[in-house]
Scaffold this motif. Structure first.
Motif: not given
Lengths: 226, 302
Positions: B228-240, B294-302
């Motif tokens: 459930x994506x938090x709305x309106x984050x600036x840029x394209x943050x990446x979490x691992x 597993x290393x899971x990398x998720x980009x905020x914007x695809x």
């Protein structure tokens, strides 16, 4: 055999354990199927021999054989003549019956009538039983379906008395009911195929007969004028 | 009314009964097919037997030593046979038969001729003393003739033997040629098999790699669908995240290895990972090792 898990699902057992209406349908279907196959084979032989005889007679005729001897041959009772030969014999006999000097138009008219009458009789003979094949082809799947529907109805009805329904309760009933459909299809498919085949073959023969009649009228007319 | 006459005769239908019989035959065949052809399931299905292979069987490479041994086996029989043809010439040396190796054969043949002469004892004596006697000369002559005959015989035998040997050799050569051909064929077959096996292995490896990639993509897609994506984050943050899996797709542990800088996004992804709990894993348990950590990398914007 392992009776607890699986019922006896042999073909014969399925038929004998079917309900009476289904058995009746199966019986009708077997009879229909037998009749249709009988007609299929009969028509096969008739049509084939007719085509052969027509070929043969046309060959002899257009090679310029003497019309009188051809007539003799066609009317001699020992000889198995084909349809085309009979048409020729009818026309030529009628033509010869008129004394020389009669009005040509009148003679040709009666000759054509005689030929047409024979032609229609022959076509009727060739096309006989074809309608039966057509009927079998279109109706027997429905008859089979009726048996199937009846059988499935019954097997579901018996399900209502069971508290826990499993597929094993319905399966045998449906299987035996489906045999009726299989029989209907077994009767229908060859009947349809045969009907189409023979209808085409008789149509083509009819075309050949008609054109031969026209050509023969021309030949006879020239003969009468001379 | 000739028309009527024509109409009545020759309407007999051909083969009416034959067609009836044929129709009957058709139905008998159909029924037989239904009764015997389809085996309406009467037995419960049998259990399955599965062989587990840790790795692909390697192509057998033993045949080569056998091939090299065979020719050596084939040659020795020819070598012991060869010396024989060289030996026989010796008998041609005429006078010293008794000293030489061939004593046996002359002795056997000489006795019948000595008998007419006199006795066996006398023979050695005259030779030892002198050789005045005619008898001795005769003896010698006879002996010489005998030896000649024998030599001839031997020569003939030799020739025969040589002919035989030649034949044998030819046969052997043929055999050798056949063997060579066989070896070559076997080699070719082995090579083909090896190549085939190698190709298979490569294909299998490719397939495995494809499988792994496919399932990784599936896992990522599943997690992504749960975020459930938090709305309106600036840029394209990446979490691992570092995820440890159990066989079966259960999640043992999830560790944040690289934060995106937005705790809302981090926790949303972590929740999503837990929510997509039985993660899709390949049915082949051998591939599980690829998925354990597993290393899971998720980009905020695809």
């Amino acid at each position: 055999m392992n009776t607890t898990v699986t019922q006896d699902m042999s073909f014969l057992h399925l038929i004998t354990s079917a309900s009476l209406p289904v058995q009746l349908v199966m019986l009708i279907l077997v009879m229909i199927s037998f009749l249709s196959w009988w007609h299929i084979f009969r028509k096969l032989f008739v049509v084939r021999s007719e085509i052969n005889k027509t070929d043969e007679f046309e060959d002899i005729f257009w090679r310029g054989a003497d019309l009188n001897s051809l007539y003799q041959r066609a009317t001699s009772s020992r000889y198995e003549s084909g349809s085309l030969e009979r048409i020729f014999a009818a026309g030529f006999g009628e033509f010869n019956k008129h004394p020389a000097g009669t009005d040509t138009e009148a003679v040709m008219e009666s000759t054509r009538r005689a030929m047409r009458a024979t032609y229609q009789r022959e076509m009727d003979r060739l096309e006989s039983h074809l309608s039966f094949l057509a009927t079998v082809g279109s109706v027997s799947p429905y008859v089979g379906l009726l048996g199937t529907v009846w059988g499935i109805m019954n097997s579901f009805r018996s399900l209502s008395s069971v508290a826990q329904a499993t597929i094993a309760h319905v399966a045998p009933g449906i299987a035996e009911a489906l045999i009726a459909t299989a029989m209907g299809l077994f009767a229908a498919i060859p009947a349809v195929v045969a009907y189409n085949r023979y209808a085409t073959a008789t149509d083509r023969l009819a075309t050949r007969f008609e054109s031969f009649m026209e050509e023969l009228s021309n030949v006879l007319q020239r003969r009468s004028i001379r | 009314m000739s028309i009527n006459v024509l109409h009545f005769h020759s309407y007999s239908e051909p083969k009416k009964f034959l067609s009836g019989a044929l129709a009957l035959l058709m139905h008998i065949m159909f029924i037989a097919m239904m009764v015997f052809g389809l085996s309406w399931k009467n037995q419960p299905p049998e259990g399955m037997i599965v062989d587990l292979w840790s790795e692909l069987p390697k192509p057998v490479q033993e045949p080569e030593p056998v091939a090299s041994r065979e020719p050596s086996k084939a040659i020795p029989p020819s070598e012991p046979l060869k010396p024989k043809p060289i030996e026989p010439p010796k008998p041609e040396v005429p006078i010293k038969p008794e000293s030489s190796k061939q004593t046996t054969s002359p002795k056997e043949i000489t006795p019948p001729i000595k008998k007419p002469d006199i006795e066996l004892k006398q023979k050695p004596e005259p030779i030892k003393e002198i050789k005045p006697n005619l008898e001795d000369l005769k003896k010698k002559e006879i002996e010489e003739r005998l030896k000649k005959i024998e030599a001839q015989k031997k020569e003939q035998e030799l020739e025969k033997k040589q002919a035989l040997e030649k034949q044998k050799e030819i046969e052997k050569q043929k055999e050798l040629a056949a063997q060579k051909q066989k070896e070559q064929e076997a080699k070719a077959r082995r090579d083909a098999e090896a190549r085939h096996a190698a190709a298979q292995q490569v294909a299998a490896r490719n397939q495995i790699a494809g499988e792994i990639a496919k399932y990784k993509a599936m896992i990522l897609a599943k997690i992504r669908s749960r975020i459930v994506m938090p709305p309106d984050l600036p840029g394209n943050p990446v979490v691992e995240f570092k995820v440890t899996l159990l066989p079966g797709g259960d999640i043992l542990d999830v560790k944040l290895s690289k934060s995106s800088g937005y705790s809302a996004f981090d926790s949303a992804v972590e929740r999503a990972i837990f929510l997509s709990k039985p993660l899709p894993l390949p049915p082949d348990p051998a591939l599980f090792n690829e998925f354990r950590n597993l290393n899971i990398t998720v980009h905020y914007r695809e």
